[in-house]
Scaffold this active site. Sequence first.
Site, PDB file in Angstrom:
ATOM      1  CB  THR A 125      -1.170  -1.427   6.696  1.00  0.00           C
ATOM      2  OG1 THR A 125      -0.889   0.439   5.887  1.00  0.00           O
ATOM      3  CG2 THR A 125      -2.083  -1.974   5.738  1.00  0.00           C
ATOM      4  CG  ASP A 126      -2.257   4.436   8.299  1.00  0.00           C
ATOM      5  OD1 ASP A 126      -2.113   3.746   7.070  1.00  0.00           O
ATOM      6  OD2 ASP A 126      -1.465   5.374   8.216  1.00  0.00           O
ATOM      7  CD  GLU A 127      -0.529   2.352   1.875  1.00  0.00           C
ATOM      8  OE1 GLU A 127      -1.986   1.662   1.438  1.00  0.00           O
ATOM      9  OE2 GLU A 127      -0.031   3.233   2.423  1.00  0.00           O
ATOM     10  CE1 TYR A 149       1.578  -3.447   2.011  1.00  0.00           C
ATOM     11  CE2 TYR A 149       0.903  -1.204   2.155  1.00  0.00           C
ATOM     12  CZ  TYR A 149       1.335  -2.362   2.815  1.00  0.00           C
ATOM     13  OH  TYR A 149       1.209  -2.470   4.516  1.00  0.00           O
ATOM     14  CE  LYS A 153      -0.331  -5.995   5.683  1.00  0.00           C
ATOM     15  NZ  LYS A 153       0.179  -6.565   6.708  1.00  0.00           N
TER      16      LYS A 153
HETATM   17  P1  NAD Z   1       9.442  -4.408   5.428  1.00  0.00           P
HETATM   18  O1  NAD Z   1       9.566  -4.169   3.444  1.00  0.00           O
HETATM   19  O2  NAD Z   1      11.064  -3.979   5.592  1.00  0.00           O
HETATM   20  O3  NAD Z   1      10.265  -6.304   5.376  1.00  0.00           O
HETATM   21  C1  NAD Z   1       9.205  -7.303   5.146  1.00  0.00           C
HETATM   22  C2  NAD Z   1      10.171  -8.922   5.475  1.00  0.00           C
HETATM   23  O4  NAD Z   1       9.417  -9.903   5.246  1.00  0.00           O
HETATM   24  C3  NAD Z   1      11.203  -8.905   4.412  1.00  0.00           C
HETATM   25  O5  NAD Z   1      11.819  -9.433   5.594  1.00  0.00           O
HETATM   26  C4  NAD Z   1      11.109  -9.686   3.627  1.00  0.00           C
HETATM   27  O6  NAD Z   1      12.098 -10.232   3.639  1.00  0.00           O
HETATM   28  C5  NAD Z   1       9.786 -10.712   4.529  1.00  0.00           C
HETATM   29  N1  NAD Z   1       9.069 -11.599   3.169  1.00  0.00           N
HETATM   30  C6  NAD Z   1       8.631 -10.927   2.655  1.00  0.00           C
HETATM   31  N2  NAD Z   1       7.274 -12.125   2.088  1.00  0.00           N
HETATM   32  C7  NAD Z   1       7.567 -13.050   2.713  1.00  0.00           C
HETATM   33  C8  NAD Z   1       7.150 -14.622   3.055  1.00  0.00           C
HETATM   34  N3  NAD Z   1       6.490 -15.008   1.654  1.00  0.00           N
HETATM   35  N4  NAD Z   1       7.606 -14.962   3.662  1.00  0.00           N
HETATM   36  C9  NAD Z   1       8.537 -14.915   4.608  1.00  0.00           C
HETATM   37  N5  NAD Z   1       9.303 -13.555   4.745  1.00  0.00           N
HETATM   38  C10 NAD Z   1       8.462 -12.130   3.568  1.00  0.00           C
HETATM   39  O7  NAD Z   1       7.883  -4.494   5.409  1.00  0.00           O
HETATM   40  P2  NAD Z   1       7.989  -3.420   7.044  1.00  0.00           P
HETATM   41  O8  NAD Z   1       7.863  -2.108   6.162  1.00  0.00           O
HETATM   42  O9  NAD Z   1       8.955  -3.884   7.840  1.00  0.00           O
HETATM   43  O10 NAD Z   1       6.361  -3.839   7.658  1.00  0.00           O
HETATM   44  C11 NAD Z   1       6.131  -5.456   8.322  1.00  0.00           C
HETATM   45  C12 NAD Z   1       4.362  -5.060   8.357  1.00  0.00           C
HETATM   46  O11 NAD Z   1       4.670  -4.108   8.422  1.00  0.00           O
HETATM   47  C13 NAD Z   1       4.089  -5.914   7.028  1.00  0.00           C
HETATM   48  O12 NAD Z   1       2.471  -6.508   6.923  1.00  0.00           O
HETATM   49  C14 NAD Z   1       3.563  -4.011   6.812  1.00  0.00           C
HETATM   50  O13 NAD Z   1       2.481  -4.154   5.851  1.00  0.00           O
HETATM   51  C15 NAD Z   1       2.830  -3.398   8.101  1.00  0.00           C
HETATM   52  N6  NAD Z   1       3.077  -2.371   8.313  1.00  0.00           N
HETATM   53  C16 NAD Z   1       4.442  -1.499   8.185  1.00  0.00           C
HETATM   54  C17 NAD Z   1       4.364   0.049   7.762  1.00  0.00           C
HETATM   55  C18 NAD Z   1       5.626   0.698   7.436  1.00  0.00           C
HETATM   56  O14 NAD Z   1       5.230   1.849   7.420  1.00  0.00           O
HETATM   57  N7  NAD Z   1       6.536   0.482   6.742  1.00  0.00           N
HETATM   58  C19 NAD Z   1       3.172   0.947   8.907  1.00  0.00           C
HETATM   59  C20 NAD Z   1       2.100  -0.466   8.787  1.00  0.00           C
HETATM   60  C21 NAD Z   1       1.907  -1.633   8.152  1.00  0.00           C
HETATM   61  O1  DAU Z   2       0.117   4.433   5.488  1.00  0.00           O
HETATM   62  C1  DAU Z   2       1.134   2.440   6.203  1.00  0.00           C
HETATM   63  C2  DAU Z   2       1.930   2.971   5.285  1.00  0.00           C
HETATM   64  O2  DAU Z   2       2.525   3.024   4.550  1.00  0.00           O
HETATM   65  C3  DAU Z   2       2.288   0.677   5.138  1.00  0.00           C
HETATM   66  O3  DAU Z   2       1.553   0.191   5.492  1.00  0.00           O
HETATM   67  C4  DAU Z   2       2.961   0.742   4.045  1.00  0.00           C
HETATM   68  O4  DAU Z   2       4.105  -0.422   3.546  1.00  0.00           O
HETATM   69  C5  DAU Z   2       4.346   1.954   3.514  1.00  0.00           C
HETATM   70  O5  DAU Z   2       5.223   1.565   2.585  1.00  0.00           O
HETATM   71  C6  DAU Z   2       4.199   3.768   4.169  1.00  0.00           C
HETATM   72  O6  DAU Z   2       3.224   3.447   2.898  1.00  0.00           O
HETATM   73  P1  DAU Z   2       3.251   5.083   1.684  1.00  0.00           P
HETATM   74  O7  DAU Z   2       2.737   4.762   0.799  1.00  0.00           O
HETATM   75  O8  DAU Z   2       2.487   5.943   2.362  1.00  0.00           O
HETATM   76  O9  DAU Z   2       4.701   5.119   1.970  1.00  0.00           O
HETATM   77  P2  DAU Z   2       6.037   5.764   0.806  1.00  0.00           P
HETATM   78  O10 DAU Z   2       7.186   5.621   2.076  1.00  0.00           O
HETATM   79  O11 DAU Z   2       5.829   5.276  -0.104  1.00  0.00           O
HETATM   80  O12 DAU Z   2       5.410   7.317   0.546  1.00  0.00           O
HETATM   81  C7  DAU Z   2       5.223   7.874   1.482  1.00  0.00           C
HETATM   82  C8  DAU Z   2       4.521   9.500   0.964  1.00  0.00           C
HETATM   83  O13 DAU Z   2       5.505  10.103   0.238  1.00  0.00           O
HETATM   84  C9  DAU Z   2       3.837   8.956   0.171  1.00  0.00           C
HETATM   85  O14 DAU Z   2       2.534  10.172   0.081  1.00  0.00           O
HETATM   86  C10 DAU Z   2       4.193   9.412  -1.158  1.00  0.00           C
HETATM   87  C11 DAU Z   2       5.694  10.158  -1.122  1.00  0.00           C
HETATM   88  N1  DAU Z   2       6.778   9.593  -1.801  1.00  0.00           N
HETATM   89  C12 DAU Z   2       7.142   8.199  -1.490  1.00  0.00           C
HETATM   90  C13 DAU Z   2       7.968   8.325  -2.844  1.00  0.00           C
HETATM   91  C14 DAU Z   2       8.749   6.562  -2.773  1.00  0.00           C
HETATM   92  C15 DAU Z   2       7.257  10.711  -2.794  1.00  0.00           C
HETATM   93  O15 DAU Z   2       6.636  11.952  -3.040  1.00  0.00           O
HETATM   94  N2  DAU Z   2       8.196  10.199  -3.569  1.00  0.00           N
HETATM   95  C16 DAU Z   2       8.626   9.397  -3.735  1.00  0.00           C
HETATM   96  O16 DAU Z   2       9.417   9.101  -4.702  1.00  0.00           O
END
Ligand code: NAD
Ligand code: DAU
Length: 337
Positions: A125-127, A149, A153
Amino acid sequence: MINVLVTGGAGFIGSNFVRYALQAHPDWHITNLDKLTYAGRMETLNDVIGHARHTFVHGDIADATVAAPLVKASDLVVHFAAETHVDRSILEAGEFIKTDVIGTFVLLEAARHASHLRAFVQISTDEVYGSVPAGSSVETDELKPRNPYSASKAGADRLAYSYWATYQVPVMITRASNNYGPFQFPEKVIPLFISNAIDNIPVPLYGEGLNVRDWLHVMDHCRGVDAVIERGTPGEVYNVGGSNEVRNVDLTHTLLRLAQRPESLIQRVQDRPGHDMRYSLDTTKLRKLGWAPRVPFDEGLRDTVSWYHENEWWWRPIKENDPSFRAYYQAQYGSRT
Ligand code: NAD
Ligand code: DAU
């Protein structure tokens, strides 16, 4: 057939990737290993569950008895499974360490002994770069994660790299920016705000709403991962960003306009502790592999709002009937709102 292990394929990005890959790669058989945590849901896979080239396995990546044989039988591993919500990691970090760090370790150990593994894609992730006050992160930048988190990662990201450097496991690492699109669990800001707006419930904006995220449509992320699998080089890291930086307050106004709800629904609430101000990715390296984001943000966001309008069957039971979601909402927002 090419045997592909997708972990976390019942979650948001993993399920979109499974759907994408079944279409894009008629020679792939996908084994989808998922623990079905609160974020992983079988109904997300309704349309692919009977597919001849898709096998679902319910299990934990941290359980070597389940995960190792699957890794060893694979030509490709695409590792999405993780605990992913920053706010939950601030409330309780234990599961993030178990899955994101130890789970990744279990998969990598098995990958060392996999005889025909061609690629192990670590979805990072970019985080991991931490907050970026100016400019954009390149893949060689120092990692400075600032919440449990992103720290877990970053641990997984570097652990995966170490298995390339030490054991020549063909690891490639992708670092994507914030994804949006269908089937995103309604705790993340876009689906939370859309579904609250549909129900005329306040949308809780953290702090001043000035934090910036770089939004990437989930299908563009899937295509980016595919480009890395097809044309990436083992041992390398690739940023996958939307080049689409938006302040949260502006995002919120746009969502409310698209959902046809008044701005009075915006409720400023106490900020997230350690809230990263800005993420920004330089994507030159992945673009050199022939990838570029295709979905314009206004179009993607409009379609996403429509998707949540048209698919209440998917998210409403989570928000209304799932006691764990209600407990989380109360813990996260109860004292803030
Ligand atoms: P999500 O939370 O929607 O899904 C995670 C999935 O992983 C779920 O289906 C959950 O059941 C499964 N899981 C969790 N723990 C597990 C375990 N121990 N064994 C097997 N399965 C397990 O997540 P997402 O948003 O789809 O993210 C997927 C990947 O992409 C993650 O690695 C996350 O860090 C990365 N990522 C997400 C974002 C984003 O914006 N959502 C951005 C950059 C990277
Ligand atoms: O940047 C990639 C990441 O993006 C992924 O690695 C993570 O898995 C994914 O959850 C996401 O993280 P963020 O923390 O950026 O996403 P979130 O949707 O939780 O929040 C996006 C922005 O919105 C952040 O600046 C916090 C703000 N926010 C979020 C929530 C849930 C609010 O202002 N109110 C809220 O209730």
